[in-house]
Design a protein around this motif. Structure first.
Motif, short mmCIF file in Angstrom:
data_model
loop_
_atom_site.label_atom_id
_atom_site.label_comp_id
_atom_site.label_asym_id
_atom_site.label_seq_id
_atom_site.Cartn_x
_atom_site.Cartn_y
_atom_site.Cartn_z
N ILE A 1 -18.55 0.49 6.92
CA ILE A 1 -18.96 0.99 5.70
C ILE A 1 -20.51 0.39 5.19
O ILE A 1 -20.26 -1.45 4.59
N THR B 1 -14.29 3.65 0.59
CA THR B 1 -13.75 3.22 1.63
C THR B 1 -13.08 4.48 2.62
O THR B 1 -13.13 5.20 3.70
N GLN B 2 -11.50 4.86 1.60
CA GLN B 2 -11.23 6.26 2.39
C GLN B 2 -11.28 6.97 2.35
O GLN B 2 -11.15 7.55 2.99
N ILE C 1 -21.18 -0.33 -1.44
CA ILE C 1 -20.91 0.29 -2.10
C ILE C 1 -21.60 -0.47 -3.09
O ILE C 1 -21.14 -1.28 -3.59
N PHE D 1 -0.49 4.76 -1.45
CA PHE D 1 -1.34 5.79 -1.46
C PHE D 1 -1.17 7.53 -2.10
O PHE D 1 -1.48 7.65 -1.53
N PHE E 1 -14.43 0.17 -4.54
CA PHE E 1 -14.59 -0.13 -3.09
C PHE E 1 -13.28 -0.24 -2.28
O PHE E 1 -13.65 0.40 -0.92
N GLY E 2 -11.90 0.69 -2.60
CA GLY E 2 -10.61 0.66 -1.58
C GLY E 2 -11.15 2.66 -1.36
O GLY E 2 -10.77 3.04 -0.27
N GLY F 1 1.03 -1.20 0.02
CA GLY F 1 -0.50 -0.31 -0.08
C GLY F 1 0.84 1.10 -0.20
O GLY F 1 2.22 1.15 -0.06
N GLY G 1 -12.82 -3.17 -7.71
CA GLY G 1 -11.42 -2.58 -6.84
C GLY G 1 -11.10 -1.51 -6.18
O GLY G 1 -11.67 -1.02 -4.35
N GLN G 2 -10.83 -0.70 -6.74
CA GLN G 2 -10.93 1.08 -6.56
C GLN G 2 -11.45 1.91 -6.16
O GLN G 2 -11.37 2.75 -5.53
N GLY H 1 0.36 -1.74 -5.37
CA GLY H 1 -0.70 -2.13 -5.55
C GLY H 1 -1.74 -2.93 -6.02
O GLY H 1 -2.58 -3.41 -5.39
N PRO I 1 -11.61 2.97 8.75
CA PRO I 1 -12.62 2.10 8.24
C PRO I 1 -12.36 0.52 8.31
O PRO I 1 -11.46 0.09 8.05
N THR I 2 -13.13 -0.05 9.07
CA THR I 2 -13.08 -1.71 9.32
C THR I 2 -14.11 -2.40 8.42
O THR I 2 -15.30 -1.22 7.95
N SER I 3 -13.98 -3.16 8.23
CA SER I 3 -15.29 -4.00 7.82
C SER I 3 -16.64 -3.50 8.46
O SER I 3 -17.31 -3.81 6.80
#
Ligand code: FES
Ligand code: FES
Lengths: 287, 792, 151
Positions: free
Chosen positions: B720, B686-687, B723, B240, B682-683, B238, B679-680, B503, B715-717
């Motif tokens: 959220i 979430t960020q 999405i 970012f 969702f990620g 990771g 995936g982009q 990543g 954030p944890t599982s």
């Protein structure tokens, strides 16, 4: 990180007590280790100068949850996960289930023990308010003998308890409260894995819409988990209803302000605490 | 639409296998015989002059090697734009993360003790933590070589701002702020430097975002030619945007130490050290003044933005440049007057982070758009429909949007439709929850009528936000990329692009592109490890540019090989110029001649005839231009558009906000890798949600308070809700088959959408991120130092 | 220093170490099993998750002395004889892996859940992985992968 401390795993209570009795050493009891191992790594003062870590995980006599005639006994090895999975606790001590499920995350709950949670007496120990309203008692042993003490008396101030260096808490005894209704409440910043900002536990017994007995405890808003004896007395015999609940919430807030003064977080916590207690009472006690 | 074989389908990651088995090697997973460890020595102070350093109590210890600025053969000061940041701060401390010297040895524990024995004699200087105060005339200088604390100022002038304000029906002025944000990659920084044999230089393996940038920094610090510095990217846990400057500096420190000790030197950071020293997302203070008419049309917008650059310039000039281009949002406004400034303070320094100067203004500008809609009693989508970019619209910088699908309204309509926005927004707006207690009220005991019943405590809301975003670097950077493709005699192929995997899955995306061009399976492509010694500099993995730029280069390389094969087959099969060859399904065929050959066989034959099956692909971004004084020009060669709709439940008794659902509609151009693209989203969402509701690095006198994940809340599982990612694939002439950017747009909208949803739920506007418990209840932040406030 | 025996990934293991070392350090440094990751050291990120007697624990919060005669499973023990565990396969298919740093811990938390509860609900899955931070995937693909496996 390396910890230059001795490590011994006790196999029996007696062996553990022998080791604890050796007062040449600063010995710490290691159960789940979730507080101690991080504390030592962070070089926290509370965990400085430990010479010996005494692991009590394999002492069989400290394992197990037993239902006795009018109480439940929980060994000091019992983890939060074991609490959550236990049928007896699910049936008899719902507040303990509610508070345990909000603790840390699964990995933590798989290691951390209920006893460890209050032996360290952190303000945010989530199980404490629940145990307090259940009038939990501890059994403490040392080579000199055994004693029993109410949890309420055991907790002295933040991170300080009544335990002596040569003593071991062997179990918690929780009297059944079958004719009480109650709920545990926790406010965290996130949905999970959050240190609690506020926690509350309430148990109440009613007859004819009047309060026979009520027990109220808080965590995280006070330096240690705390029962509110004055409030409890005040409520006895009063009509259960919004009026009373508002009064209780206001009184609790006032007491906290009187005892601890206004802390930086108080501007949020104090009003929210009142809402939370009011709503908790309303949802717990069916009017 | 193209007819693709692989592009746009679900493909398993190139590097997935080693990652699920635990074999993937991240930087800290490398160890070498004789390796030494290191420990950084810092001063617990934000701003100070160092008078002397006393090593006397450790300097005779053979097991401890001291590394400081005296060991640096080249430059001690580095930086992408301004060379203002020391590898070792030997004169002056400008922020808490600064490192005075480093101790190296084989026993980490011993190093830690020794670190405490370095005695540093210093004199503290006044600490500047407020960017506004930094700008004052008499403010102490953080860097003496510059005449003031201003890092950069970008003006943008369009139309006649005063005339605009004098002619419009209404004016709305509001100020918004955002906090420092930590990238929160789960892998902390680690790097190892190894001296190579003879005169070959140094080999560095690390958790490095941009190997070629690191190479330049290390070469500068060592005073060596670039080619003597070989940077190998370990599997990156990771980034970012966060493993750039910090990793360049750590790599340089490790290299200097390896040079001095002649042994491998490893630096690995704990989470606390990582958060303390690494750069953050910029806090912004944003003042917006907007003039608009009764019909919802925006007439004039005046924007004044102040960014806290912290102690070093780092990427501030680039980050704030994107801000000045995009600060009005995707709205056509005749009169615009924007000033964006970044200034030095003694806070942690700020630099690149996913979003890069866009999440902040989007929070402000999209909040204001909703406020305008509410004041005019029209729906939020209407005000955006009236002002939003369409084909032919002209941006604030005077760029005309054409030759790509300007899909702003399209993505918004999709999001509205998917979420049922219009009905819900109206419905929720009619709720009128009564709550709240004045932030500074002395009496905290609630009045009777302030108690809220359980069934009146949770309110639902819905909110939307839209954005446009310039694809790739724009007018501030050289925008080129290279890729190397080497097809083997059996049809399998090596592939490597000069843009490094972060990543997000660019290895997979690039493999898909190469496989698509050659008509082979992705499994036949073997992606090589990133190493500066084998692939040309392609600029950094930033600005969501990998797919458009790197993908362009990969496509170019693959096409070169395909052309060579085509030429070979044309001769072999005696085809005419116009005969079409189809590369698909691991075969090459010619319909007219009814001929077909396996790709693998073809490669063998071609190889035997001496055909070159290796190619270096190249892609150069189209021309862009920029006028510094007026902020006018074609800032980026193309743009992407997005809309997110957030649905929330707000608890007015506690301040908790639950995220129920987020619909994210984006136009990234052509989607190359479907799983990767989703995936982009969702990620990123979430960020973005973390940015909106929980995340914040607060500082006390410049010292960050939240140093680990117990206090810095990502954030944890459980945090959220749902999405829903939706792609609208607009036409685009640049990039591989018109693929553009996605990684950053997904993050930049979420906080703004959440803020608007909360406004819709409870009727309150919030001006300061994050919208945490205290903000919702009190509309202000609470800090430990607030103790003195109040009555007791 | 002490001899400590335990079962690691199904095989008997003997290490001669300081019993107060953390399990995480013994796995990574003494045994070279670097699949288990370190992200915070305080039990908040879950990157170091391993199974201890079938339960997910943070190996940064367990001392090697506490592991004596116990059973430890790390990511290296998930696949057998070079073939992936079907759960690993699902992680690949559903895009549950981006940078991959959280993946070993995430897989073990999921594996422990599925051993105890073969058909978990979405909420049960979320609870089981709530102690595993992932900054890349937004969790959704991970939840989908676990759900797909449980079907
Ligand atoms: S490293 Fe153990 S939980 Fe983060
Ligand atoms: S995949 Fe990167 S942290 Fe989870």
């Amino acid at each position: 990180m390396r910890t230059k401390v001795e490590f011994i795993r006790a196999e029996t209570i007696n062996q553990a007590l022998q080791l604890l009795a050796d007062n040449n050493k600063n010995t710490r009891i290691l159960a789940g280790g979730t507080d101690i191992i991080t504390g030592m790594r962070m070089k926290s003062k509370r965990f400085a100068n430990i010479d010996l870590l005494l692991d009590i995980n394999s002492i069989n006599d400290l394992k197990g949850i037993r239902l006795l005639e009018d109480s439940v006994t929980i060994g000091s090895n019992v983890t939060f996960s074991e609490i959550l999975e236990n049928k007896i606790i699910q049936d008899k001590l719902p507040l303990l289930i509610q508070s345990a499920s909000g603790i840390g995350n699964l990995q933590i709950r798989n290691r951390a023990t209920v006893v460890g949670n209050f032996v360290n007496n952190a303000p945010c120990a989530d199980s404490v308010p629940a145990l307090l309203v259940y009038n939990a008692k501890l059994r403490i042993e040392s080579l000199k003998g055994a004693r029993e003490i109410a949890l309420q008396d055991f907790l002295v101030k933040a991170y300080k308890t009544q335990i002596a260096p040569d003593e071991l808490v062997t179990d918690i005894q929780i009297p059944l409260a079958n004719d009480f209704c109650g709920t545990f409440y926790k406010l965290g910043r996130r949905q999970s894995v959050a240190i609690s900002r506020i926690s509350l536990a309430v148990l109440a017994k009613l007859s004819n819409h009047k309060i026979d007995e009520i027990r109220i405890a808080s965590g995280a808003v006070t330096p240690i988990g705390k029962r509110f004896d004055d409030l409890e007395e005040f409520a006895i015999g009063k009509n259960a209803g919004k009026e009373l609940f508002i009064e209780l919430a206001q009184k609790m807030a006032q007491q906290i302000l009187d005892v601890t003064g206004l802390r930086w977080s108080g501007f949020h916590k104090i009003p929210v605490l009142q809402q939370a207690l009011y709503q908790l009472l309303l949802t717990t006690i069916e009017l | 639409m193209n007819n693709f074989n692989i592009v746009g389908k679900n493909v398993i990651r190139q590097d997935g296998l080693e990652k699920v088995t635990g074999e993937a090697k991240f930087a800290d997973d490398y160890s070498f015989p004789n390796q030494l460890y290191s420990m950084m020595v810092r001063l617990s102070v934000a701003h100070a002059n160092i008078k002397s350093i006393d090593y006397s109590s450790i300097e005779n210890d053979p097991e401890i090697i001291i590394i400081d600025s005296r060991d640096i053969p080249g430059a001690n000061y580095i930086g992408a734009i301004r060379q203002d940041q020391p590898i070792f701060a030997d004169q002056k401390i400008r922020t808490y993360g600064d490192v005075v010297c480093m101790l190296v040895g084989s026993d980490p524990e011993k190093l830690e003790l020794a670190g405490k024995q370095v005695k540093i004699n210093f004199e503290t200087l006044p600490t500047l933590t407020d960017p506004l105060k930094s700008l004052k005339k008499d403010a102490p200088l953080i860097h003496e070589q510059y005449k003031d604390n201003l890092i950069v100022h970008y003006p943008l002038r369009k139309g006649d701002i005063e005339k605009g304000f004098s002619e419009c029906d209404h004016i709305l002025e509001q100020t918004y702020t955002t906090p420092f944000i930590e990238h929160g990659y789960i892998e902390p920084e680690a790097v190892i430097a190894l001296l190579r044999e003879g005169n070959k230089g140094v080999h560095i393996i690390g958790s490095i975002q941009n190997p070629h940038t690191t190479q330049k920094v290390v070469a500068t610090v060592l005073g060596w030619p670039l080619a003597k510095v070989r940077i190998q990217q370990a599997e990156l846990g990771g980034s970012f945007g966060g493993k750039d400057d910090t990793m360049n500096i750590l790599s340089a420190r490790a290299a200097v130490a390896a040079l001095k000790t002649k042994r491998p030197v490893k630096i690995r950071y704990s989470r606390e050290e990582s958060i303390l020293e690494s750069y953050k997302r910029h806090p912004y203070t944003m003042h917006y003044k907007v003039g608009y008419n009764n019909d919802g049309k925006l007439i004039a917008m005046k924007i004044d933005i102040l960014a806290d650059g912290g102690a070093y310039a780092s990427m501030s000039p680039f980050v704030t440049w994107r801000t000045v281009v995009q600060a009005t949002g995707p709205y056509e406004i005749e009169n615009v007057w924007t000033d964006v400034r970044a200034v030095y303070t003694n806070n942690p320094y700020t630099g690149a982070m996913r979003g890069f100067g866009s999440p902040q203004p989007i929070f402000a500008q999209e909040s204001i758009m909703d406020e305008i809609a509410i004041r005019l009693d029209i729906s939020p989508d209407t005000v955006r429909r009236i002002n939003g970019f369409k084909t032919g619209s002209v941006t604030a910088s005077g760029q005309k949007l054409h030759d790509h699908d300007v899909n702003l309204i399209t993505v918004m309509d999709r999001a509205i439709q998917e979420s049922g926005f219009q009905e819900k927004w109206k419905l929720f707006k009619s709720q009128k929850p009564e709550f709240g207690i004045a932030p500074d009220r002395d009496d905290l005991i609630l009045k009777k009528d302030e108690f809220i019943d359980p069934d009146k405590t949770v309110y639902k809301g819905i909110g939307l936000a839209v954005s446009f975003r310039g694809s790739s670097l724009g007018a501030e950077g050289i925008d080129t990329a290279a890729a190397y493709l080497s097809v083997q005699a059996d049809g399998s192929a090596y592939l490597l692009c000069g843009l490094a995997e972060n990543g997000q899955g660019l290895r997979t995306t690039f493999s898909i592109i190469a496989a698509e061009v050659l008509g082979i399976s992705v499994d036949d492509i073997f992606y090589l490890d990133h190493d500066t010694s084998v692939i040309p500099d392609s600029g950094p993995t930033v600005a969501s540019r990998s797919t458009v730029m790197g993908g362009g280069a990969v496509k170019n390389a693959a096409e070169k090989v395909r052309t060579a094969l085509q030429k070979f087959l044309t001769e072999k099969w005696e085809l005419s110029e116009n005969d079409e060859l189809l590369f698909a399904g691991n075969k090459v065929s010619c319909k007219r001649k009814n001929k077909q050959i396996g790709f693998s066989e073809l490669c063998g034959l071609a190889r035997n005839k001496g055909v070159n099956l290796a190619a270096l692909g190249w892609y150069a971004g189209p021309q862009v231009d920029w006028e510094e004084e007026t902020g006018q020009g074609d800032a980026y060669f193309t743009y992407v558009y997005g809309c997110q709709v957030a649905e929330v439940s707000v608890n007015i008794s506690t301040g908790q906000v639950a995220i129920d659902r987020i619909v994210a509609v984006h136009d990234p151009g052509t989607v190359i890798n479907k799983v990767g693209a989703e995936g982009q989203v969702f990620g990123g969402v979430t960020q973005g949600a973390g940015y909106g509701l929980w995340e914040e690095i607060s500082t006390h006198q410049g010292m960050p308070r939240e140093l680990n994940f117990d206090e810095y809340l990502v954030p944890t599982s459980k945090d959220i809700g749902k999405i829903v990612p939706i792609f609208v694939q607009g036409k685009e002439k640049y990039g591989p088959w018109g693929a553009k950017s996605l990684g950053e747009p997904t993050l930049e909208l979420t906080a703004a959408a959440l803020a608007n949803a909360i406004r819709n739920a409870i009727g309150k506007r919030f001006y300061n991120l994050p919208l945490n418990l205290e903000e919702i209840i009190l509309q202000r932040k609470l800090r430990k130092e607030d103790l003195q406030r109040g009555s007791m | 220093m002490k001899n400590i025996e335990f079962t690691l990934n199904g095989f008997p293991m003997l290490v001669y170490v300081d019993p107060s070392l953390r399990l995480l350090d013994v796995l990574r440094n003494t045994l070279g099993l670097t699949g288990t990751k370190e992200g915070c050291d305080i039990g908040e990120c879950g990157a170091c998750t391993v199974l201890l007697n079938g339960k997910a624990v943070n190996s940064c919060l367990v001392l090697i002395g506490q592991v004596e005669n116990q059973n430890v499973l790390t990511v290296e023990g998930l696949s057998s004889h070079g073939s992936l565990h079907p759960l690993q396969q699902k992680f690949l298919e559903y895009g549950a892996v981006q940078c991959g740093f959280c993946t070993p811990g995430m897989l073990l938390s999921a594996y422990a859940l599925l051993q105890e509860n073969p058909h978990p609900s979405e909420d049960e899955i979320k609870d089981a992985i709530a102690g595993n931070l992932c900054r890349c995937t937004g969790y959704k693909p991970i939840i989908d992968a676990i759900t797909a496996y449980s079907r």
